[in-house]
Scaffold this motif. Structure first.
Motif, PDB file in Angstrom:
ATOM      1  N   LEU A 226      -1.619 -15.111  30.332  1.00  0.00           N
ATOM      2  CA  LEU A 226      -3.118 -15.600  30.132  1.00  0.00           C
ATOM      3  C   LEU A 226      -2.644 -16.132  28.842  1.00  0.00           C
ATOM      4  O   LEU A 226      -2.947 -17.420  27.895  1.00  0.00           O
ATOM      5  N   ALA A 227      -1.456 -15.458  27.939  1.00  0.00           N
ATOM      6  CA  ALA A 227      -1.057 -15.548  26.935  1.00  0.00           C
ATOM      7  C   ALA A 227       0.020 -17.022  27.189  1.00  0.00           C
ATOM      8  O   ALA A 227      -0.145 -17.926  26.065  1.00  0.00           O
ATOM      9  N   GLU A 228       0.794 -16.904  27.871  1.00  0.00           N
ATOM     10  CA  GLU A 228       1.650 -18.682  28.542  1.00  0.00           C
ATOM     11  C   GLU A 228       0.461 -19.576  27.989  1.00  0.00           C
ATOM     12  O   GLU A 228       0.189 -20.620  28.026  1.00  0.00           O
ATOM     13  N   ASN A 229      -0.879 -19.768  29.122  1.00  0.00           N
ATOM     14  CA  ASN A 229      -1.947 -20.355  29.347  1.00  0.00           C
ATOM     15  C   ASN A 229      -2.783 -20.971  27.752  1.00  0.00           C
ATOM     16  O   ASN A 229      -2.595 -22.088  27.669  1.00  0.00           O
TER      17      ASN A 229
ATOM     18  N   GLU B 188       0.420   1.474  37.797  1.00  0.00           N
ATOM     19  CA  GLU B 188       0.370  -0.244  38.813  1.00  0.00           C
ATOM     20  C   GLU B 188      -0.435  -0.641  37.970  1.00  0.00           C
ATOM     21  O   GLU B 188      -0.458  -2.604  38.045  1.00  0.00           O
ATOM     22  N   GLU B 189      -2.041  -0.423  37.829  1.00  0.00           N
ATOM     23  CA  GLU B 189      -2.759  -1.074  36.878  1.00  0.00           C
ATOM     24  C   GLU B 189      -2.453  -1.138  35.361  1.00  0.00           C
ATOM     25  O   GLU B 189      -2.310  -2.393  35.184  1.00  0.00           O
ATOM     26  N   ALA B 190      -1.123  -0.710  34.766  1.00  0.00           N
ATOM     27  CA  ALA B 190      -1.042  -1.012  33.411  1.00  0.00           C
ATOM     28  C   ALA B 190      -0.311  -1.566  33.496  1.00  0.00           C
ATOM     29  O   ALA B 190       0.529  -2.998  32.815  1.00  0.00           O
ATOM     30  N   ASP B 191       1.067  -2.277  34.657  1.00  0.00           N
ATOM     31  CA  ASP B 191       2.114  -3.266  34.649  1.00  0.00           C
ATOM     32  C   ASP B 191       1.251  -4.450  35.113  1.00  0.00           C
ATOM     33  O   ASP B 191       1.543  -5.271  35.014  1.00  0.00           O
ATOM     34  N   ALA B 192      -0.178  -4.770  35.756  1.00  0.00           N
ATOM     35  CA  ALA B 192      -0.852  -5.572  36.222  1.00  0.00           C
ATOM     36  C   ALA B 192      -1.527  -6.154  35.245  1.00  0.00           C
ATOM     37  O   ALA B 192      -1.427  -6.991  34.686  1.00  0.00           O
ATOM     38  N   VAL B 193      -2.591  -5.349  34.045  1.00  0.00           N
ATOM     39  CA  VAL B 193      -2.513  -5.859  32.662  1.00  0.00           C
ATOM     40  C   VAL B 193      -2.035  -6.755  31.768  1.00  0.00           C
ATOM     41  O   VAL B 193      -1.582  -7.551  31.544  1.00  0.00           O
ATOM     42  N   PHE B 194      -0.330  -6.013  32.270  1.00  0.00           N
ATOM     43  CA  PHE B 194       0.370  -6.278  31.091  1.00  0.00           C
ATOM     44  C   PHE B 194       0.806  -8.271  32.072  1.00  0.00           C
ATOM     45  O   PHE B 194       0.811  -9.036  31.193  1.00  0.00           O
ATOM     46  N   GLN B 195       1.072  -8.020  33.271  1.00  0.00           N
ATOM     47  CA  GLN B 195       1.343  -9.431  33.962  1.00  0.00           C
ATOM     48  C   GLN B 195      -0.199 -10.077  33.697  1.00  0.00           C
ATOM     49  O   GLN B 195       0.531 -11.748  33.505  1.00  0.00           O
ATOM     50  N   ASN B 196      -0.830 -10.320  33.428  1.00  0.00           N
ATOM     51  CA  ASN B 196      -2.304 -10.934  33.779  1.00  0.00           C
ATOM     52  C   ASN B 196      -1.982 -10.816  32.322  1.00  0.00           C
ATOM     53  O   ASN B 196      -2.226 -12.570  30.977  1.00  0.00           O
ATOM     54  N   GLY B 197      -2.129 -10.208  31.249  1.00  0.00           N
ATOM     55  CA  GLY B 197      -1.600 -10.657  29.483  1.00  0.00           C
ATOM     56  C   GLY B 197      -1.138 -11.490  29.740  1.00  0.00           C
ATOM     57  O   GLY B 197      -0.849 -12.567  28.317  1.00  0.00           O
ATOM     58  N   ILE B 198      -0.209 -11.550  30.058  1.00  0.00           N
ATOM     59  CA  ILE B 198       1.163 -12.853  29.474  1.00  0.00           C
ATOM     60  C   ILE B 198       0.955 -13.929  29.857  1.00  0.00           C
ATOM     61  O   ILE B 198       0.944 -15.500  29.675  1.00  0.00           O
TER      62      ILE B 198
ATOM     63  N   ALA C 176       1.355 -13.731  21.042  1.00  0.00           N
ATOM     64  CA  ALA C 176       0.885 -12.456  21.596  1.00  0.00           C
ATOM     65  C   ALA C 176       1.067 -12.277  22.840  1.00  0.00           C
ATOM     66  O   ALA C 176       2.226 -11.619  23.295  1.00  0.00           O
ATOM     67  N   LEU C 177       1.914 -13.104  23.064  1.00  0.00           N
ATOM     68  CA  LEU C 177       3.382 -14.132  24.308  1.00  0.00           C
ATOM     69  C   LEU C 177       4.107 -12.663  23.665  1.00  0.00           C
ATOM     70  O   LEU C 177       4.892 -12.444  25.039  1.00  0.00           O
ATOM     71  N   GLY C 178       4.727 -13.378  22.831  1.00  0.00           N
ATOM     72  CA  GLY C 178       5.994 -12.543  22.426  1.00  0.00           C
ATOM     73  C   GLY C 178       6.295 -10.632  22.324  1.00  0.00           C
ATOM     74  O   GLY C 178       6.582 -10.442  22.905  1.00  0.00           O
ATOM     75  N   GLU C 179       4.309 -10.634  21.642  1.00  0.00           N
ATOM     76  CA  GLU C 179       3.856  -9.423  21.857  1.00  0.00           C
ATOM     77  C   GLU C 179       3.979  -8.654  23.020  1.00  0.00           C
ATOM     78  O   GLU C 179       4.648  -6.477  23.469  1.00  0.00           O
ATOM     79  N   LEU C 180       3.606  -9.162  24.377  1.00  0.00           N
ATOM     80  CA  LEU C 180       2.983  -8.513  25.165  1.00  0.00           C
ATOM     81  C   LEU C 180       4.878  -8.615  25.983  1.00  0.00           C
ATOM     82  O   LEU C 180       4.641  -7.726  27.402  1.00  0.00           O
ATOM     83  N   LYS C 181       5.237  -9.382  26.182  1.00  0.00           N
ATOM     84  CA  LYS C 181       6.279  -9.453  26.593  1.00  0.00           C
ATOM     85  C   LYS C 181       7.658  -8.499  26.242  1.00  0.00           C
ATOM     86  O   LYS C 181       8.374  -7.663  26.803  1.00  0.00           O
TER      87      LYS C 181
ATOM     88  N   PRO D  19      -6.781 -10.155  23.305  1.00  0.00           N
ATOM     89  CA  PRO D  19      -6.353  -9.201  22.471  1.00  0.00           C
ATOM     90  C   PRO D  19      -6.740  -8.051  23.333  1.00  0.00           C
ATOM     91  O   PRO D  19      -6.187  -7.036  23.647  1.00  0.00           O
ATOM     92  N   SER D  20      -7.560  -7.926  24.633  1.00  0.00           N
ATOM     93  CA  SER D  20      -8.183  -7.090  25.405  1.00  0.00           C
ATOM     94  C   SER D  20      -6.494  -6.242  25.984  1.00  0.00           C
ATOM     95  O   SER D  20      -6.671  -5.345  26.253  1.00  0.00           O
ATOM     96  N   TYR D  21      -5.650  -7.333  26.345  1.00  0.00           N
ATOM     97  CA  TYR D  21      -4.798  -7.250  27.280  1.00  0.00           C
ATOM     98  C   TYR D  21      -3.532  -6.030  26.971  1.00  0.00           C
ATOM     99  O   TYR D  21      -3.288  -5.032  27.801  1.00  0.00           O
ATOM    100  N   PHE D  22      -3.651  -6.344  25.848  1.00  0.00           N
ATOM    101  CA  PHE D  22      -2.119  -5.471  24.687  1.00  0.00           C
ATOM    102  C   PHE D  22      -2.799  -3.959  24.769  1.00  0.00           C
ATOM    103  O   PHE D  22      -1.883  -2.877  24.779  1.00  0.00           O
TER     104      PHE D  22
END
Length: 107
Positions: A82-85, A70-80, A91-96, A54-57
């Motif tokens: 993590l949601a996949e893993n 840049e930090e937002a981009d990295a956090v979105f990508q890391n969250g995506i 969460a994956l759909g919301e983050l994407k 939940p922290s990522y979104f």
């Protein structure tokens, strides 16, 4: 601001420092009233509890709002990732979806 709830959450964090939910809940209390405090708490969650999805979104959105692109981009990508893993399709759909909007906003 609900000072009583904030005080209680801080007590919970002191009593259970390894429970990421308490810090997340406190960050959500600050989200509207003190975004910088909320972001500091979310950044600590991303560092100390990188598996707490939940922290990522919310962190990505605050970073986006403050134009920390840049930090937002990295956090979105890391969250995506993590949601996949974790296999969390909601969460994956919301983050994407949010990430796509973020990319359009940046252009």
């Amino acid at each position: 601001m609900n000072t009583e709830r904030i005080k209680l959450l801080k007590e919970f964090i002191s009593g259970e420092p390894d429970n990421p939910f308490n810090t997340y809940a406190l960050a959500m209390e600050y989200y509207e009233i003190d975004p910088s405090e909320s972001l500091a708490l979310l950044r600590s969650l991303l560092q100390d509890h990188p598996e707490y999805l939940p922290s990522y979104f919310k962190a990505a959105h605050l970073l986006w709002d403050t134009e920390n692109w840049e930090e937002a981009d990295a956090v979105f990508q890391n969250g995506i990732r993590l949601a996949e893993n974790q296999g969390d399709q909601k969460a994956l759909g919301e983050l994407k979806s949010a990430y796509l909007n973020f990319q359009f906003d940046r252009d």
